[in-house]
Design an enzyme around this catalytic site. Structure first.
Site, PDB file in Angstrom:
ATOM      1  N   SER A 198     -10.436  31.528 -43.858  1.00 46.82           N
ATOM      2  CA  SER A 198      -9.975  30.639 -44.966  1.00 46.82           C
ATOM      3  C   SER A 198     -10.940  29.924 -45.767  1.00 46.82           C
ATOM      4  O   SER A 198     -11.705  29.357 -44.791  1.00 46.82           O
ATOM      5  CB  SER A 198      -8.624  30.116 -44.503  1.00 46.82           C
ATOM      6  OG  SER A 198      -8.167  29.170 -45.689  1.00 46.82           O
ATOM      7  N   ALA A 199     -11.076  29.643 -47.032  1.00 49.87           N
ATOM      8  CA  ALA A 199     -12.099  29.079 -47.757  1.00 49.87           C
ATOM      9  C   ALA A 199     -12.100  27.644 -47.432  1.00 49.87           C
ATOM     10  O   ALA A 199     -13.059  26.645 -47.389  1.00 49.87           O
ATOM     11  CB  ALA A 199     -11.987  29.350 -49.269  1.00 49.87           C
ATOM     12  N   CYS A 322       2.799  19.573 -39.971  1.00 50.15           N
ATOM     13  CA  CYS A 322       3.447  20.775 -40.554  1.00 50.15           C
ATOM     14  C   CYS A 322       3.835  20.692 -41.710  1.00 50.15           C
ATOM     15  O   CYS A 322       3.284  19.299 -42.565  1.00 50.15           O
ATOM     16  CB  CYS A 322       4.571  21.080 -39.864  1.00 50.15           C
ATOM     17  SG  CYS A 322       5.764  20.005 -39.951  1.00 50.15           S
TER      18      CYS A 322
HETATM   19  N1  PLP Z   1      -5.032  29.905 -38.973  1.00 51.60           N
HETATM   20  C1  PLP Z   1      -5.450  28.563 -38.439  1.00 51.60           C
HETATM   21  C2  PLP Z   1      -6.079  28.504 -37.139  1.00 51.60           C
HETATM   22  C3  PLP Z   1      -5.337  27.225 -39.299  1.00 51.60           C
HETATM   23  O1  PLP Z   1      -5.841  26.325 -38.736  1.00 51.60           O
HETATM   24  C4  PLP Z   1      -4.800  27.427 -40.641  1.00 51.60           C
HETATM   25  C5  PLP Z   1      -4.814  26.306 -41.340  1.00 51.60           C
HETATM   26  O2  PLP Z   1      -4.194  25.308 -41.131  1.00 51.60           O
HETATM   27  C6  PLP Z   1      -4.475  28.780 -40.938  1.00 51.60           C
HETATM   28  C7  PLP Z   1      -4.443  29.910 -39.920  1.00 51.60           C
HETATM   29  C8  PLP Z   1      -3.683  29.024 -42.171  1.00 51.60           C
HETATM   30  O3  PLP Z   1      -4.762  29.168 -43.249  1.00 51.60           O
HETATM   31  P1  PLP Z   1      -4.218  28.903 -44.877  1.00 51.60           P
HETATM   32  O4  PLP Z   1      -4.102  27.571 -44.839  1.00 51.60           O
HETATM   33  O5  PLP Z   1      -5.392  29.234 -45.582  1.00 51.60           O
HETATM   34  O6  PLP Z   1      -3.278  29.703 -45.186  1.00 51.60           O
END
Ligand code: PLP
Length: 380
Positions: A198-199, A322
């Site tokens: 994720s960016a 959250c």
């Molecule tokens: N996976 C993990 C381990 C994360 O920490 C996060 C974001 O908090 C995500 C997935 C979700 O990413 P995004 O916020 O880009 O949807």
């Protein structure tokens, strides 16, 4: 203001901001064949190459998405649909909700893989489960294991998981959203089949991410339509976001050395706070992300800490922030067997590319002062 919440979102890197700004001027659809369209396509393919380079993969195996959540969903739902539901998902107990809830929503066979009190996946129980595998009953094993946990930063034995699962002709999905830009991420060395990034966790913009898919791994798209992203993610590409993501990858890669400096600062911070108070640092002594510190002082609740620090100009989260902004009990600490009362006192400090040594020291000063006040109050 001191920002200590990089694991939630890292501030935008200047390189990423510049790439986004110049992408504004392109203003064309990357699928159009005219000159401006080709310019837009060029930006996207440059970003794809930058990300591929950063994760040691091939550009053609990358699918851009709307973020880490969609990348995880694409992998997990995509493999399940392609294999017509003939799977059992084995999901580590400490996965992010983006993994847990997408698995739960499919209401298929799924099981939780436990972690030890160290916060590390118990390989023995994975092996035992796989040894008892019955293809007729269980279908294909699909394991979801993150590379580094978002709350504790603890690094998981992904390669060892892959080595086991491959003996049973299974597949491994790895959520590397928190690992990217903090520790080396190399899809070839990890051996996984799918990897989500994720960016906004590396200093790019929010709302863009990617799934790397091993060539030939089963996958069906979540979204169909115009056939963009090799028909694995239809919809006109997020040109600005993707351009910003690519630039953030380049900048983060250049700055990987800074992570070692942050690890030293983080350790000094923990030593200092431990000397003043009887805190528990989760994952201390384990391989951890270099810029994450998750710790708790019994009796000093997460909620009170976050508010007290906010009043002092420090932006930090409890381990389990959250989307509602509420503080809820961490399933990660619960899975590690941490006493619930202590888990409710956890704070996750996460530093990053623009953190200075002074920021870390000031954060320590303010936290110690706030803890002193809290302890005094308790005694009154
Ligand atoms: N996976 C993990 C381990 C994360 O920490 C996060 C974001 O908090 C995500 C997935 C979700 O990413 P995004 O916020 O880009 O949807």
């Amino acid at each position: 203001m001191i920002y200590v919440d990089y694991n939630a979102t890292a501030p935008l890197r200047p390189e990423s901001r510049a790439a986004i700004t110049s992408a504004f001027d392109v203003g064309a659809n990357p699928s159009s064949i005219h000159q401006q369209g080709r310019q837009a396509r060029h930006l996207i393919e440059t970003a794809r190459a930058e990300l591929a380079n950063f994760i040691g993969g091939q550009a053609r195996d990358i699918v851009f998405t709307s973020g880490g959540t969609e990348a995880n969903a694409l992998a997990l739902v995509g493999i399940t649909q392609q294999l017509q539901g003939n799977v059992t998902m084995l999901v580590s107990a400490i996965e992010h909700d983006a993994v847990r809830n997408n698995v739960a929503r499919m209401a298929l066979r799924s099981e939780i893989l436990p972690v030890d009190s160290t916060g590390i996946l118990n390989l023995e129980s994975l092996k035992n489960r796989l040894d008892a595998w019955e293809s007729q009953r269980d279908g294909v094993p699909v394991v979801a294991i993150m590379l580094a946990n978002n709350e504790t930063g603890i690094i998981q034995p992904v390669r060892a998981v892959v080595d086991l699962v491959k003996q049973y002709d299974g597949f491994v999905h790895c959520d590397a959203v928190q690992a990217l830009g903090k520790i080396p991420v190399d899809v070839a060395a990890l051996g996984v089949d799918y990897l989500a990034v994720s960016a906004h966790k590396i200093g790019g913009p929010q709302g863009v991410g990617a799934l790397w898919v091993r060539s030939g791994a089963p996958l069906r798209p979540l979204l169909v339509g115009g056939g963009q992203e090799r028909s694995l993610r239809s919809g006109t590409e997020n040109l600005l976001g993707i351009a910003g993501f690519g630039a953030a990858c380049g900048a983060a890669e250049q700055a990987m050395g800074f992570m070692d400096e942050l690890a030293v600062l983080r350790d000094q911070f923990e030593d200092r706070v431990s000397a003043a108070f009887d805190i528990e640092v989760f994952g201390r002594g384990q391989a951890r992300l270099p810029q994450t510190s998750n710790f708790a002082l019994a009796g000093f609740s997460s909620e009170i800490q976050v508010m007290a620090l906010d009043l002092e100009g420090i932006a930090v989260s409890s381990g389990a922030a959250c989307s509602s902004g509420k503080v809820s009990r961490s399933h990660v600490l619960q899975a590690m067997g941490v006493d619930p009362g202590l888990a409710d006192c956890a704070l996750r400090a996460s530093f990053g590319w623009s953190s200075s040594p002074e920021d870390v020291v000031r954060f320590g000063d303010v936290w110690i002062e706030a803890a002193r006040r809290a302890v005094l109050k308790e005694k009154v």
